[in-house]
Enzyme design. Structure first.
Site, PDB file in Angstrom:
ATOM      1  N   LYS A  72      69.468 -99.661  29.004  1.00 48.93           N
ATOM      2  CA  LYS A  72      68.935-100.667  28.067  1.00 48.93           C
ATOM      3  C   LYS A  72      67.432-100.465  27.893  1.00 48.93           C
ATOM      4  O   LYS A  72      66.677-100.460  28.865  1.00 48.93           O
ATOM      5  CB  LYS A  72      69.228-102.081  28.601  1.00 48.93           C
ATOM      6  CG  LYS A  72      68.563-103.208  27.799  1.00 48.93           C
ATOM      7  CD  LYS A  72      68.988-104.595  28.306  1.00 48.93           C
ATOM      8  CE  LYS A  72      68.200-105.715  27.609  1.00 48.93           C
ATOM      9  NZ  LYS A  72      68.556-107.068  28.104  1.00 48.93           N
ATOM     10  N   ASP A 108      61.544-108.564  25.165  1.00 49.09           N
ATOM     11  CA  ASP A 108      62.609-109.505  24.828  1.00 49.09           C
ATOM     12  C   ASP A 108      62.044-110.917  24.728  1.00 49.09           C
ATOM     13  O   ASP A 108      61.884-111.605  25.732  1.00 49.09           O
ATOM     14  CB  ASP A 108      63.711-109.435  25.901  1.00 49.09           C
ATOM     15  CG  ASP A 108      64.904-110.312  25.559  1.00 49.09           C
ATOM     16  OD1 ASP A 108      64.961-110.824  24.422  1.00 49.09           O
ATOM     17  OD2 ASP A 108      65.791-110.473  26.435  1.00 49.09           O
ATOM     18  N   LYS A 112      63.062-117.561  24.216  1.00 51.14           N
ATOM     19  CA  LYS A 112      62.933-117.845  25.650  1.00 51.14           C
ATOM     20  C   LYS A 112      61.789-118.812  25.884  1.00 51.14           C
ATOM     21  O   LYS A 112      60.850-118.866  25.078  1.00 51.14           O
ATOM     22  CB  LYS A 112      62.600-116.541  26.401  1.00 51.14           C
ATOM     23  CG  LYS A 112      63.747-115.571  26.523  1.00 51.14           C
ATOM     24  CD  LYS A 112      63.329-114.362  27.361  1.00 51.14           C
ATOM     25  CE  LYS A 112      64.471-113.371  27.488  1.00 51.14           C
ATOM     26  NZ  LYS A 112      65.633-113.887  28.227  1.00 51.14           N
ATOM     27  N   ASP A 121      62.286-105.299  30.328  1.00 49.06           N
ATOM     28  CA  ASP A 121      63.665-105.295  29.826  1.00 49.06           C
ATOM     29  C   ASP A 121      64.106-103.900  29.369  1.00 49.06           C
ATOM     30  O   ASP A 121      65.201-103.729  28.843  1.00 49.06           O
ATOM     31  CB  ASP A 121      63.772-106.315  28.676  1.00 49.06           C
ATOM     32  CG  ASP A 121      65.144-106.974  28.618  1.00 49.06           C
ATOM     33  OD1 ASP A 121      65.886-106.895  29.614  1.00 49.06           O
ATOM     34  OD2 ASP A 121      65.466-107.560  27.564  1.00 49.06           O
ATOM     35  N   ASP A 135      69.418-114.056  22.123  1.00 47.52           N
ATOM     36  CA  ASP A 135      68.836-113.594  23.393  1.00 47.52           C
ATOM     37  C   ASP A 135      69.825-112.720  24.179  1.00 47.52           C
ATOM     38  O   ASP A 135      69.444-112.059  25.143  1.00 47.52           O
ATOM     39  CB  ASP A 135      68.408-114.810  24.221  1.00 47.52           C
ATOM     40  CG  ASP A 135      67.461-114.438  25.354  1.00 47.52           C
ATOM     41  OD1 ASP A 135      66.976-113.295  25.375  1.00 47.52           O
ATOM     42  OD2 ASP A 135      67.207-115.314  26.212  1.00 47.52           O
ATOM     43  N   GLU A 145      70.881-109.850  23.580  1.00 48.15           N
ATOM     44  CA  GLU A 145      70.673-108.684  22.714  1.00 48.15           C
ATOM     45  C   GLU A 145      70.978-107.362  23.411  1.00 48.15           C
ATOM     46  O   GLU A 145      71.310-106.380  22.763  1.00 48.15           O
ATOM     47  CB  GLU A 145      69.222-108.670  22.193  1.00 48.15           C
ATOM     48  CG  GLU A 145      68.160-108.048  23.126  1.00 48.15           C
ATOM     49  CD  GLU A 145      68.007-108.766  24.454  1.00 48.15           C
ATOM     50  OE1 GLU A 145      68.397-109.941  24.541  1.00 48.15           O
ATOM     51  OE2 GLU A 145      67.503-108.141  25.412  1.00 48.15           O
ATOM     52  N   ARG A 199      73.440-106.350  25.314  1.00 42.46           N
ATOM     53  CA  ARG A 199      74.825-105.897  25.103  1.00 42.46           C
ATOM     54  C   ARG A 199      75.013-105.386  23.675  1.00 42.46           C
ATOM     55  O   ARG A 199      75.807-104.481  23.432  1.00 42.46           O
ATOM     56  CB  ARG A 199      75.772-107.052  25.444  1.00 42.46           C
ATOM     57  CG  ARG A 199      75.546-108.289  24.617  1.00 42.46           C
ATOM     58  CD  ARG A 199      76.189-109.534  25.217  1.00 42.46           C
ATOM     59  NE  ARG A 199      75.390-110.134  26.276  1.00 42.46           N
ATOM     60  CZ  ARG A 199      75.733-111.214  26.959  1.00 42.46           C
ATOM     61  NH1 ARG A 199      76.867-111.830  26.705  1.00 42.46           N
ATOM     62  NH2 ARG A 199      74.950-111.698  27.896  1.00 42.46           N
TER      63      ARG A 199
HETATM   64  N1  BES Z   1      66.781-109.620  29.291  1.00 46.23           N
HETATM   65  C1  BES Z   1      67.568-110.774  29.495  1.00 46.23           C
HETATM   66  C2  BES Z   1      68.137-110.888  30.889  1.00 46.23           C
HETATM   67  C3  BES Z   1      67.146-111.120  31.991  1.00 46.23           C
HETATM   68  C4  BES Z   1      66.898-112.394  32.445  1.00 46.23           C
HETATM   69  C5  BES Z   1      66.532-110.063  32.590  1.00 46.23           C
HETATM   70  C6  BES Z   1      66.023-112.587  33.487  1.00 46.23           C
HETATM   71  C7  BES Z   1      65.647-110.260  33.624  1.00 46.23           C
HETATM   72  C8  BES Z   1      65.402-111.517  34.081  1.00 46.23           C
HETATM   73  C9  BES Z   1      68.758-110.802  28.535  1.00 46.23           C
HETATM   74  O1  BES Z   1      68.539-110.190  27.315  1.00 46.23           O
HETATM   75  C10 BES Z   1      69.050-112.237  28.283  1.00 46.23           C
HETATM   76  O2  BES Z   1      68.193-112.916  27.800  1.00 46.23           O
HETATM   77  N2  BES Z   1      70.247-112.687  28.615  1.00 46.23           N
HETATM   78  C11 BES Z   1      70.607-114.052  28.451  1.00 46.23           C
HETATM   79  C12 BES Z   1      72.043-114.105  28.044  1.00 46.23           C
HETATM   80  C13 BES Z   1      72.502-115.478  27.632  1.00 46.23           C
HETATM   81  C14 BES Z   1      71.850-115.870  26.346  1.00 46.23           C
HETATM   82  C15 BES Z   1      74.000-115.457  27.468  1.00 46.23           C
HETATM   83  C16 BES Z   1      70.405-114.752  29.783  1.00 46.23           C
HETATM   84  O3  BES Z   1      70.697-114.160  30.826  1.00 46.23           O
HETATM   85  O4  BES Z   1      69.923-115.874  29.793  1.00 46.23           O
HETATM   86 ZN    ZN Z   2      67.625-111.499  25.890  1.00 48.66          ZN
HETATM   87 ZN    ZN Z   3      67.105-108.651  27.326  1.00 47.95          ZN
END
Ligand code: BES
Ligand code: ZN
Ligand code: ZN
Length: 482
Positions: free
Chosen positions: A252, A257, A264, A275, A334, A336, A338
């Site tokens: 990734k 992000d 966020k 990220d 968010d 993104e 995947r």
């Molecule tokens: N990059 C984040 C995941 C992340 C969170 C990495 C904390 C490092 C530390 C990812 O893109 C994300 O935001 N995922 C969301 C998914 C949710 C919206 C289903 C998450 O984990 O909150």
């Molecule tokens: Zn995200």
């Molecule tokens: Zn992310």
């Protein structure tokens, strides 16, 4: 840092310090007889018992040329493995460099030069490429005193240098802020690394991705003024192997992000420059593989995008079509990672890769589940996962096998498209993995969620705070052991 193997008796070695690992309940080793009374003294006083984490320094030791003799606690000898050696050499370097030691010689027991030099290179790294002045001091030379010469120890030492440097290469990329490391800059760095390493590198730009139909990846990047890139790097073994196996490393590469329109919280958002840690790990691994030359072909895929908020950004409810034809309802912008990974995965399958492994800072949910200790590992093929886990164990990178039962797949149902990009509040790391699996089909695949392990919020004795470079060593070990 200068690194070298020395074939000298301990007494002749010139250095600011020589370090030697001593274990609990161990009698004075033969080559340390010259310091026997000091060793007895620190033992009986309780100052140094050989426990792991202990360190004692003797200045101006009689009988050797080095300026200091450093006793490093190794704990119980029977439990001391290469992961322990990597850690103690790292923590010794970190302690001594702060004391002003510039050159350190490491007395090696056995043939494990690899872990010793790796630990030193990793421990010497500070994520300070943008500081114009710093209090941190660094080591200028790390030399390993080998008990005997031989091709085996030379190879092990060489491998340690390559792996340590490649992991630091990844850490430096991860630490780059998003204004200086856009998707295109990441692609440029990947290209430069490839040409320096003799690897083939191809960058798919936005037009090419549109032609191919990577609607899922492009939906994420459309909100950013920075164009996306899909980085593809090929390693081909010189002697073609008999098997038709072809390993794909997918990482990734979200250079920042914000969360997009599903934005966020401001608190801690600055960390989202990491990220792209999965992508950086893949690039670091390719750098090492180019030098270590496994017999299996390995191709890297790093989808690089920036997830931003703008008038052109993707909205919740948007429906996109992925490269393999499936449609996705984007319920949360968010989620993104995947969305970009699946188009890279489909592309890897089209190029004929037989085994897929991806690393991604994919979910906050994996941090809730496993904290900052274990990588979350998911698979559709237990045998393949077993291989990955044994490579990880050998490299001291902890992984925990997470479930992927069919029941979890239900979470991704969408009323208006083939699937939704989120699966609700519970089991978030699992529904994210299932989303990827929907595009992997039957190809053996392992997914590594490194959101909790790619960044250290606090320094460790053996590593600076910041980017860890996790997965580089596991990927390399896996390919070399194929
Ligand atoms: N990059 C984040 C995941 C992340 C969170 C990495 C904390 C490092 C530390 C990812 O893109 C994300 O935001 N995922 C969301 C998914 C949710 C919206 C289903 C998450 O984990 O909150
Ligand atoms: Zn995200
Ligand atoms: Zn992310």
């Amino acid at each position: 840092m200068d690194t070298k193997l020395l074939y000298q008796p301990l007494a002749q070695v010139e250095a600011d310090a020589v370090a030697v690992v001593l274990f609990e309940e161990e009698s004075t080793p033969a080559d340390l007889k010259f310091a026997a009374s000091w060793l007895d003294e620190i033992k009986t006083s309780g100052e140094f018992l050989g426990k792991s984490g202990e360190l004692a320094v003797l200045h101006q030791p009689h009988g050797i040329k080095a300026k200091r003799l450093v006793a490093v606690g190794g704990g119980k000898k029977a439990a001391f493995d290469s992961a322990s050696l990597r850690k103690v050499s790292g923590s010794t370097v970190r302690t001594l460099k702060q004391k002003g030691v510039k050159s350190l010689a490491w007395l090696l027991e056995g043939r494990e030069a690899e872990a010793a030099v790796e630990g030193a290179i990793l421990g010497n790294f500070e994520p300070e490429q943008h500081k114009t002045s710093t209090d941190n001091k660094s080591l200028a030379a790390f030399h390993v005193i080998a008990a005997a010469d031989g091709a085996e120890i030379e190879k092990s030492f060489e491998r340690g240098i390559i792996l340590g440097d490649s992991q630091n290469f990844a850490r430096e990329l991860i630490n780059e802020p998003a204004n200086l490391l856009t998707p295109m800059v990441l692609a440029d760095k990947a290209r430069a690394m490839s040409s320096a390493s003799g690897l083939e590198c191809e960058i798919l730009d936005q037009d090419r991705m549109m032609q191919l139909g990577m609607g899922s990846l492009l939906g994420v990047s459309q909100g950013s003024a920075e164009p996306p890139a899909l980085i593809v790097i090929r390693y081909k073994p010189e002697a073609p192997s008999k098997s038709s196996d072809h390993l794909a490393l997918v990482g990734k590469g979200v250079t920042f992000d914000t969360g997009g329109v599903s934005i966020k919280p401001a608190d801690g958002m600055e960390k989202m420059k990491y990220d792209m840690a999965g992508g950086a790990a893949v690039l670091g691994a390719m750098r090492a593989l180019a030098k270590l030359k496994p017999s299996i072909p390995v191709t890297a895929f790093v989808p690089a995008v920036e997830n931003m908020v703008s008038s052109r950004a993707q909205r919740p409810g948007d429906i996109v079509k992925s490269l393999n034809g499936k449609t996705i309802e984007v319920l949360n912008t968010d989620a993104e990672g995947r969305l970009i990974l699946i188009d890279a995965i489909t592309y890897a399958k089209r190029l004929g890769c037989s085994h897929l492994i991806d690393a991604a800072t994919l979910t906050g949910a994996i941090v809730v589940a496993l904290g900052h200790v274990n990588i979350g590992a998911f698979t559709n093929n237990e045998d393949f996962l077993a291989k990955v886990m044994s490579a990880a164990k050998a490299e001291g990178e902890k992984m925990w096998h997470m479930p992927l039962d069919d029941e979890y797949k239900e979470l991704l149902k969408s009323a208006f498209a083939d699937l939704a990009n989120i699966g609700g509040r519970y089991g978030g790391a699992i529904s994210a993995a299932w989303f990827l699996r929907e595009f992997v089909d039957d190809t053996p695949w392992v997914h590594l969620d490194i959101a909790g392990t790619a960044w250290l919020d606090e320094p460790k004795p053996h590593m600076a705070k910041g980017p860890s470079g996790v997965c580089v060593r596991t990927f390399v070990k896996l390919a070399l052991g194929w």
